[in-house]
Enzyme design. Structure first.
Site, PDB file in Angstrom:
ATOM      1  N   LYS A  94      -0.567  30.298  53.248  1.00  0.00           N
ATOM      2  CA  LYS A  94       0.590  30.483  54.123  1.00  0.00           C
ATOM      3  C   LYS A  94       1.755  29.768  53.449  1.00  0.00           C
ATOM      4  CE  LYS A  94       2.317  29.685  58.800  1.00  0.00           C
ATOM      5  NZ  LYS A  94       3.215  28.512  58.680  1.00  0.00           N
ATOM      6  N   GLY A 107       7.774  28.979  67.059  1.00  0.00           N
ATOM      7  CA  GLY A 107       8.710  29.084  68.169  1.00  0.00           C
ATOM      8  C   GLY A 107       8.121  29.525  69.487  1.00  0.00           C
ATOM      9  N   ASN A 153       0.934  26.630  67.086  1.00  0.00           N
ATOM     10  CA  ASN A 153       0.291  25.326  66.978  1.00  0.00           C
ATOM     11  C   ASN A 153       0.751  24.405  68.110  1.00  0.00           C
ATOM     12  OD1 ASN A 153      -0.325  23.069  64.154  1.00  0.00           O
ATOM     13  ND2 ASN A 153      -0.650  22.726  66.303  1.00  0.00           N
TER      14      ASN A 153
END
Length: 256
Positions: free
Chosen positions: A91, A180, A201
């Site tokens: 990522k 977000g 997360n």
């Protein structure tokens, strides 16, 4: 869908910021996620105990380059992660601004090009910018991870029209909303819009009950995905009666 992997769950869960390893384990199991993201810095700081927890979770690991601000940092971190976790997945985060944590588009594309050429399967953290998305695909990425809003902000889908345009423009490219998302309803909306998965997360890690919140997100993401597949009705400006007129009782005016 994600390179060589077709997940059953559309929920990707981050592993940072939980009150304890036990709560992280409970949340990860409750989420039913098959993919978890891991920061190399976290792995390095906690060593064997965290590695043992990852083994117990038995989920596919997506290492990230969180905290990297330059191409060199990101590429170096990616190579370390590949060696440590024995995976081609990465990522890719290259942060351009310390306050907004917005990705640096120029460094992101350059790092993606280098890593794709090195055999990585890159999951790029990006914005809803269409040109940036095109450049990342040209660099070798096969999916995109646009933010919903700044990392950890909980604002949800701050630029809904921009995200709609991105979904429409990249019809056949897997798109994962990354960052977000603050509530399950926001995640469900993203799935209803046609996005392929949600990575989050903070919304779980910082909840009063992370395990229960992980369950809520899993249910919402599934509901949004199913709703999209079932076919949502079109929005209308005016009311449309749902009850048919046929079969209604008819009265003669003389009766009144």
């Amino acid at each position: 869908m994600f390179y060589d992997f077709v997940p059953q769950s559309r929920f990707l869960l981050g592993t940072a910021g939980y009150p304890s390893p036990q709560i992280l384990q409970q949340a990860a199991e409750a989420s039913k996620s098959e993919i978890i993201t891991v920061s190399l810095r976290r792995e390095g700081g906690q060593g064997g105990a965290f590695r043992e927890l990852l083994t117990q979770l038995n989920k596919r690991i997506l290492p990230n380059t969180a905290g990297c601000h330059t191409v060199k940092e990101a590429v170096t971190t990616a190579h370390m992660a590949r060696e440590l976790f024995n995976t081609r997945w990465i990522k890719l985060e290259v942060i351009g601004h310390a306050d907004t944590l917005q990705p640096d588009p120029f460094a992101l594309v350059e790092a993606a090009r280098i890593l794709c050429a090195d055999g990585f399967q890159v999951f790029p953290y990006t914005t809803e910018d269409l040109i940036l998305g095109e450049k990342l695909l040209e660099a070798g990425c096969e999916l995109l991870m646009p933010w919903g809003a700044p990392i950890g902000s909980g604002q949800g889908l701050r630029n809904i029209e921009g995200l709609r345009s991105m979904r429409s423009w990249f019809k056949d490219i897997p798109l994962i909303i990354d960052a977000g998302i603050g509530s399950p309803s926001q995640a469900a909306l993203a799935m209803e819009m046609g996005f392929d998965a949600i990575l989050l997360n903070t919304a779980v890690a910082k909840a009063q009950d992370p395990r229960r919140m992980a369950q809520a997100f899993a249910a919402a993401i599934r509901a949004g995905y199913d709703a999209r597949g079932a076919g949502l009705i079109e929005r209308r400006d005016m009311a449309t009666a749902s009850t048919p007129i046929f079969g209604m009782a008819q009265f003669s005016s003389q009766e009144w």
